[in-house]
Every structure is written in C-alpha cells, then in structure tokens.
Write a protein that holds these residues in place. Structure first.
Motif, PDB file in Angstrom:
ATOM      1  N   GLY A  91       0.795  24.158  -3.604  1.00 51.48           N
ATOM      2  CA  GLY A  91      -0.174  24.958  -4.347  1.00 51.48           C
ATOM      3  C   GLY A  91      -1.291  24.165  -4.989  1.00 51.48           C
ATOM      4  O   GLY A  91      -2.122  24.730  -5.692  1.00 51.48           O
ATOM      5  N   ASN A  92      -1.342  22.839  -4.750  1.00 48.28           N
ATOM      6  CA  ASN A  92      -2.417  22.004  -5.304  1.00 48.28           C
ATOM      7  C   ASN A  92      -3.549  21.903  -4.294  1.00 48.28           C
ATOM      8  O   ASN A  92      -3.348  21.374  -3.193  1.00 48.28           O
ATOM      9  N   THR A  93      -4.727  22.367  -4.660  1.00 45.38           N
ATOM     10  CA  THR A  93      -5.852  22.388  -3.727  1.00 45.38           C
ATOM     11  C   THR A  93      -6.889  21.308  -4.007  1.00 45.38           C
ATOM     12  O   THR A  93      -7.771  21.086  -3.187  1.00 45.38           O
ATOM     13  N   THR A  94      -6.782  20.629  -5.156  1.00 44.98           N
ATOM     14  CA  THR A  94      -7.737  19.578  -5.513  1.00 44.98           C
ATOM     15  C   THR A  94      -6.990  18.438  -6.190  1.00 44.98           C
ATOM     16  O   THR A  94      -6.094  18.686  -7.000  1.00 44.98           O
TER      17      THR A  94
ATOM     18  N   VAL B  12       0.852  -1.183   0.000  1.00 49.08           N
ATOM     19  CA  VAL B  12       0.000   0.000   0.000  1.00 49.08           C
ATOM     20  C   VAL B  12       0.891   1.238   0.000  1.00 49.08           C
ATOM     21  O   VAL B  12       1.914   1.281   0.697  1.00 49.08           O
ATOM     22  N   THR B  13       0.504   2.235  -0.763  1.00 47.83           N
ATOM     23  CA  THR B  13       1.319   3.450  -0.870  1.00 47.83           C
ATOM     24  C   THR B  13       1.543   4.101   0.489  1.00 47.83           C
ATOM     25  O   THR B  13       0.719   4.010   1.397  1.00 47.83           O
ATOM     26  N   GLN B  14       2.667   4.802   0.597  1.00 50.13           N
ATOM     27  CA  GLN B  14       3.028   5.473   1.846  1.00 50.13           C
ATOM     28  C   GLN B  14       2.097   6.643   2.167  1.00 50.13           C
ATOM     29  O   GLN B  14       1.748   6.865   3.317  1.00 50.13           O
ATOM     30  N   ASP B  15       1.723   7.400   1.148  1.00 55.06           N
ATOM     31  CA  ASP B  15       0.851   8.550   1.394  1.00 55.06           C
ATOM     32  C   ASP B  15      -0.602   8.121   1.428  1.00 55.06           C
ATOM     33  O   ASP B  15      -1.110   7.525   0.473  1.00 55.06           O
ATOM     34  N   ASP B  16      -1.281   8.450   2.531  1.00 54.32           N
ATOM     35  CA  ASP B  16      -2.727   8.275   2.569  1.00 54.32           C
ATOM     36  C   ASP B  16      -3.377   9.583   2.135  1.00 54.32           C
ATOM     37  O   ASP B  16      -2.702  10.513   1.675  1.00 54.32           O
ATOM     38  N   PHE B  17      -4.682   9.687   2.276  1.00 55.85           N
ATOM     39  CA  PHE B  17      -5.361  10.879   1.760  1.00 55.85           C
ATOM     40  C   PHE B  17      -5.046  12.133   2.565  1.00 55.85           C
ATOM     41  O   PHE B  17      -5.109  13.241   2.030  1.00 55.85           O
ATOM     42  N   PHE B  18      -4.686  11.979   3.844  1.00 56.33           N
ATOM     43  CA  PHE B  18      -4.284  13.168   4.589  1.00 56.33           C
ATOM     44  C   PHE B  18      -2.885  13.614   4.204  1.00 56.33           C
ATOM     45  O   PHE B  18      -2.676  14.756   3.790  1.00 56.33           O
ATOM     46  N   THR B  19      -1.897  12.718   4.319  1.00 52.17           N
ATOM     47  CA  THR B  19      -0.528  13.151   4.052  1.00 52.17           C
ATOM     48  C   THR B  19      -0.343  13.567   2.607  1.00 52.17           C
ATOM     49  O   THR B  19       0.379  14.520   2.315  1.00 52.17           O
ATOM     50  N   GLY B  20      -1.011  12.871   1.689  1.00 55.34           N
ATOM     51  CA  GLY B  20      -0.869  13.203   0.277  1.00 55.34           C
ATOM     52  C   GLY B  20      -1.489  14.534  -0.089  1.00 55.34           C
ATOM     53  O   GLY B  20      -0.875  15.344  -0.793  1.00 55.34           O
ATOM     54  N   THR B  21      -2.706  14.788   0.391  1.00 52.50           N
ATOM     55  CA  THR B  21      -3.338  16.077   0.054  1.00 52.50           C
ATOM     56  C   THR B  21      -2.665  17.216   0.809  1.00 52.50           C
ATOM     57  O   THR B  21      -2.561  18.332   0.287  1.00 52.50           O
ATOM     58  N   ALA B  22      -2.179  16.959   2.025  1.00 49.63           N
ATOM     59  CA  ALA B  22      -1.460  18.001   2.757  1.00 49.63           C
ATOM     60  C   ALA B  22      -0.187  18.391   2.016  1.00 49.63           C
ATOM     61  O   ALA B  22       0.135  19.579   1.876  1.00 49.63           O
ATOM     62  N   ALA B  23       0.547  17.387   1.523  1.00 46.19           N
ATOM     63  CA  ALA B  23       1.739  17.689   0.726  1.00 46.19           C
ATOM     64  C   ALA B  23       1.370  18.497  -0.505  1.00 46.19           C
ATOM     65  O   ALA B  23       2.058  19.454  -0.881  1.00 46.19           O
TER      66      ALA B  23
ATOM     67  N   ALA C  53      -8.897  13.457   4.104  1.00 45.11           N
ATOM     68  CA  ALA C  53      -8.207  14.374   3.184  1.00 45.11           C
ATOM     69  C   ALA C  53      -8.195  15.799   3.728  1.00 45.11           C
ATOM     70  O   ALA C  53      -9.190  16.283   4.280  1.00 45.11           O
ATOM     71  N   ALA C  54      -7.075  16.475   3.515  1.00 41.71           N
ATOM     72  CA  ALA C  54      -6.949  17.871   3.924  1.00 41.71           C
ATOM     73  C   ALA C  54      -7.367  18.831   2.826  1.00 41.71           C
ATOM     74  O   ALA C  54      -7.658  20.002   3.096  1.00 41.71           O
ATOM     75  N   GLY C  55      -7.373  18.357   1.580  1.00 41.01           N
ATOM     76  CA  GLY C  55      -7.778  19.174   0.441  1.00 41.01           C
ATOM     77  C   GLY C  55      -8.916  18.502  -0.303  1.00 41.01           C
ATOM     78  O   GLY C  55      -9.243  17.327  -0.062  1.00 41.01           O
ATOM     79  N   ASP C  56      -9.528  19.229  -1.214  1.00 36.10           N
ATOM     80  CA  ASP C  56     -10.666  18.694  -1.962  1.00 36.10           C
ATOM     81  C   ASP C  56     -10.227  17.552  -2.873  1.00 36.10           C
ATOM     82  O   ASP C  56      -9.092  17.514  -3.351  1.00 36.10           O
TER      83      ASP C  56
ATOM     84  N   CYS D 108       5.884   6.792  -8.296  1.00 36.67           N
ATOM     85  CA  CYS D 108       6.739   7.873  -7.821  1.00 36.67           C
ATOM     86  C   CYS D 108       5.847   8.963  -7.237  1.00 36.67           C
ATOM     87  O   CYS D 108       4.646   8.993  -7.474  1.00 36.67           O
ATOM     88  N   GLY D 109       6.452   9.879  -6.489  1.00 39.14           N
ATOM     89  CA  GLY D 109       5.706  10.997  -5.917  1.00 39.14           C
ATOM     90  C   GLY D 109       5.686  12.203  -6.838  1.00 39.14           C
ATOM     91  O   GLY D 109       5.976  12.098  -8.032  1.00 39.14           O
ATOM     92  N   GLY D 110       5.348  13.364  -6.267  1.00 42.57           N
ATOM     93  CA  GLY D 110       5.407  14.592  -7.054  1.00 42.57           C
ATOM     94  C   GLY D 110       4.310  15.608  -6.805  1.00 42.57           C
ATOM     95  O   GLY D 110       4.406  16.739  -7.281  1.00 42.57           O
ATOM     96  N   VAL D 111       3.244  15.250  -6.065  1.00 45.92           N
ATOM     97  CA  VAL D 111       2.123  16.189  -5.909  1.00 45.92           C
ATOM     98  C   VAL D 111       2.574  17.490  -5.247  1.00 45.92           C
ATOM     99  O   VAL D 111       2.004  18.554  -5.498  1.00 45.92           O
ATOM    100  N   GLU D 112       3.612  17.410  -4.442  1.00 48.30           N
ATOM    101  CA  GLU D 112       4.132  18.578  -3.732  1.00 48.30           C
ATOM    102  C   GLU D 112       4.940  19.497  -4.641  1.00 48.30           C
ATOM    103  O   GLU D 112       5.044  20.704  -4.381  1.00 48.30           O
TER     104      GLU D 112
END
Length: 464
Positions: free
Chosen positions: A86-89, A70-81, A116-119, A339-343
């Motif tokens: 500057g990504n809000t959705t 399972v990926t390391q980022d869940d919906f909180f850590t991923g959307t917070a990052a 999730a911290a963002g939409d 891979c990551g990158g949303v941040e």
C-alpha cells in the motif's frame, strides 16, 4: 484508462465518508456518491473497505552502498514490495561520500532510481562541509526538487557530521527554505562504548544495543534541537526510538519550536529481546541503528503518535542478507546496520494501532501519508484523496489478514523482523499513478514506472 473505485469509505486525515473515487490518467478527477463510470473504465469494488491515500514512507535506503556492501533491495524490488503493502511513494537518501560533490552523488542516485516501480523523492545527506557544499545545496533546492537535508550525528570516521557542519548546514537550509533532518545518536559516545564492549570480550549482536543506549540518542536529539532553536530552523528527527528523545521533542514543541518526529514501524512493534536470541543470524538480522528498545519505550512512541508529538511512520528499509550480516560474526560493529519493512509498515501499524483503538482510521492516514506529504511539501498532490490529487490509492480490507513471512514477502534479503505476525487489515488493491499495481495478492509492478517527485522549497523562515 479510467478507474472507478466504487462503494467504499474514503478516509482522509480530516474525515471519513462514503464516496466513489474516479481516476483518469494519473489524477483523481472526482470524489462523490454514485459516480458514473466512463466507457471502458475499470471498476474496483470497494464495498466494505476503506479507500485511503497511498502510503508515503519518508525513510528508505534502496541500493545503498553501506559498511562495505550494498543493500539487497534496489529501487525496483524495494518500491515494488512497497506497492504490495500500500506504499505508493518513498523518500530515499542520497548519501555522498566525504569530499564527494553533492550533485555527483545526487545524479548517481537518480540513475539507480530510474528502475523504480513507484514514485520516489530524495533527502540529500550533508556528510562534509565546504563552500562547494553551500553552493550545491542551493542548486539542489532550486533546480532538482530537494527540500530536505539529512545529517548523521552517528557513524564516526565515516559520514558523521560534526557540530560545525550541523550549524552551517542548518543555517543554509534556512536560507533556502529547506528542512534539516537528523539521525540523532552521539557518534563519539557510540564509538567509545563499542570499543569498551569489544575490550570486555562482548562481541555478539547483544552488544549492539548496549553501545547505543537511550541516553546516547537523547543527547544528540537535545543537541540538534538546541542548534535548530538558536538558528530558528525547523527540524525533523528521524527514527525516534526512545522516550527520552520523544520527551525532548515534546518540550521543544510545547515551547513553540518547529520540531517533527518520525517513528519506525519496527520500533513500534519489535522489542529488544531479539538481541538475546542464541542464533546469530536471527539476532544480527535485527541489528539497526538506533536499536530496538524495551516495551516501555514502545509504549511511549505510541503515545507520541497519539498525542501529536510524533508525526510520521517510516521503515528505514535497508535490507541485508544473512551472508552480509555475517561480516560481523566476530565483531558486532561490522554487522551491516539495517532491516526491511516497506512491505509491512501499513499493515502492522493498522493491526497494532487501529485494531487496538490507539489510532482512528483518519489518524492512521495522518501518520502513514498526510503528515509526511505536508512536512515535505507535496500535499495535496500526495497524502489526500480529492479531485486534482495524484491517483495513488490503497483499497484497504479491514477484515483481510495475512501472516508475515520472509518466505512469502516480495522484498529481498530473506529476513523479516515481523516474521510470523498475523495482521488483520491489509491492502486488497493498490493504485499508483492511476494504474492498478497490486490486486488481491498479485503484484503488477512495472520497472521504471515510478516518477521522481519534486518537492518545492518552503518560504524561508525569517531569522530572529
């Protein structure tokens, strides 16, 4: 509390202009010169900065069960990052197991996303076909705000959709006013090439791109485009990584077909030399599908964005740590893909795109938010700064800089494909749903603050 963003240059996809922006609650209520601040309003000084719509990443995988982990980022850590960048959705993916009811999987993902911290919103993958799938696609569109369905043409013996499933699902999407999306790689060819490489004793990360050459992606892209053309269905192709796939999209669009293409920030910046690195953890950290390509393909992708044949930029954010990647130390086919990158998406695209003159600031807004909002039918709620739009805003400092590193990132996984890159142009403040969630390095994300965003169906396209 009201927020007044004062003294900046508002940048939308169509124009840039000096204006203040007033937010009240979760909406923008006024955009104009010299706006008065209501009593008690929070003032954000945007002097010398751009004020842009919050980014929309239309391709992420938070909390994803995949390849036995399972990926390391869940919906909180991923959307917070994401908020820090500057990504809000985000638009994530519900991926049912074969034979799993779509609605069961959908509610499972909705439960995970409550933190999730963002939409957020969801594409739903079609991994099998039956009359029940046909029925539940309708329920998802009519009752749950889903207007896009994903089809993996890769991952044989797992979630790959065959041509029968593609045809039936595309046709059903047309009836419902939804848009089909595809991961375009010929799964049978990939499987056969993987087995060939293993038989030759080539088992390390370098084998990964050899098993997924551009022709494998191009074949699937051409096939999906042909099916969509026969059925008169619009089509969105995710993570276009090579010139040949872009050429297929360009030809289809020139012929009047509704085909949209997505480019990943990683594919625009990182080249395939990473797979030659002698350190397994480094090379495996870059294993994703499609793989990173040569600089020739990168150049083509930038031209696709500039010429309007690629429309959105995403990340395919899907984080695995070194221990998880090590499952494939002796067999590259077992390295979890992702891979990551949303941040970092917006910063690296600004740095490589706007700072080099490849994109204007308005074009940057187009490919980081506005086009995604329009293609997936949440515009002008998202992707625009105007009265009535959501108060999702990034105040962008074109002179600010930072050096990207896994050691300082908010995302999990301990790895960053942009490691060591210094970018000029970064968010100074992010506002999401009318609240300051990031300000000058301080992340103020709140678990559970994100909202599910319903995406209405399109008017169904008349069949030929």
């Amino acid at each position: 509390m009201a927020i007044l963003i004062r003294g900046g240059t508002v940048v939308n996809a169509d124009r840039a202009f000096r204006a203040d922006v007033l937010c009240d609650g979760d909406k923008v209520v006024a955009v104009g010169p010299a706006l008065a601040a209501p009593a008690g309003a929070e003032i954000i000084d945007a002097g010398g900065q751009y004020v842009m719509p919050g980014g929309i990443d239309p391709h992420t995988h938070m909390n994803l069960p995949f390849m036995g982990t399972v990926t390391q980022d869940d919906f909180f850590t991923g959307t917070a990052a994401g908020l820090s960048g500057g990504n809000t959705t985000i638009i994530d993916f519900v991926i049912p197991n074969p034979q799993q009811p779509l609605l069961e999987a959908y509610h499972q993902w909705r439960g995970w996303a409550e933190k999730a911290a963002g939409d957020y919103s969801f594409h739903v993958a079609i991994t099998w076909w039956s009359d029940k799938v046909h029925e539940e696609m309708g329920t998802l569109v009519r009752n749950h705000g889903v207007n896009s369905f994903k089809h993996f043409m890769a991952y044989k013996n797992a979630i790959m959709a065959d041509d029968e499933t593609l045809v039936k699902s595309f046709r059903r999407a047309l009836e419902l006013g939804a848009i089909p999306t595809v991961h375009a790689e010929n799964g049978e060819l990939v499987y056969q090439l993987q087995q060939d490489l293993l038989r030759q004793g080539i088992s390390g990360p370098r084998a990964h791109p050899l098993s997924r050459p551009p022709a494998v992606e191009a074949e699937a892209a051409n096939r999906a485009i042909a099916i969509a053309n026969v059925l008169n269905t619009p089509l969105y192709i995710v993570h276009v990584s090579c010139k040949e796939s872009l050429d297929a999209i360009t030809r289809a669009r020139a012929a009047g077909q509704r085909v949209y293409g997505e480019a990943l920030a990683g594919h625009l910046i990182v080249d395939d030399s990473v797979y030659d690195h002698p350190d397994f953890d480094f090379a495996a950290g870059h294993v994703m599908s499609p793989p990173f390509r040569s600089r020739e393909h990168q150049k083509a992708l930038w031209q696709g964005l500039q010429g309007g044949n690629l429309h959105t930029t995403a990340t395919d954010h899907c984080t695995f740590c070194a221990e998880q990647k090590a499952a494939g130390r002796n067999d590259f086919t077992k390295i979890p893909n992702g891979c990551g990158g949303v941040e970092d998406r917006m910063a690296v695209i600004w740095d490589e795109g706007v700072n080099s003159g490849k994109l204007t600031p308005s074009e940057f807004v187009r490919v980081t938010s506005a086009n995604a909002a329009q293609i997936f039918n949440i515009y002008p709620r998202k992707g625009l700064i105007a009265a009535g739009s959501d108060a999702d805003i990034v105040v962008w400092d074109p002179e600010g800089s930072r050096t990207i590193s896994a050691k300082t990132q908010f995302a999990k996984g301990g790895f960053n494909v942009f490691e060591g890159r210094t970018v000029k142009g970064i968010p100074s403040t992010t506002v999401a749903a009318g609240k300051v969630v990031f300000h000058r390095g301080e992340l103020r994300a709140v678990e559970g603050a994100g909202r599910h965003i319903d995406r209405p169906a399109f008017a169904p396209v008349t069949a030929r």
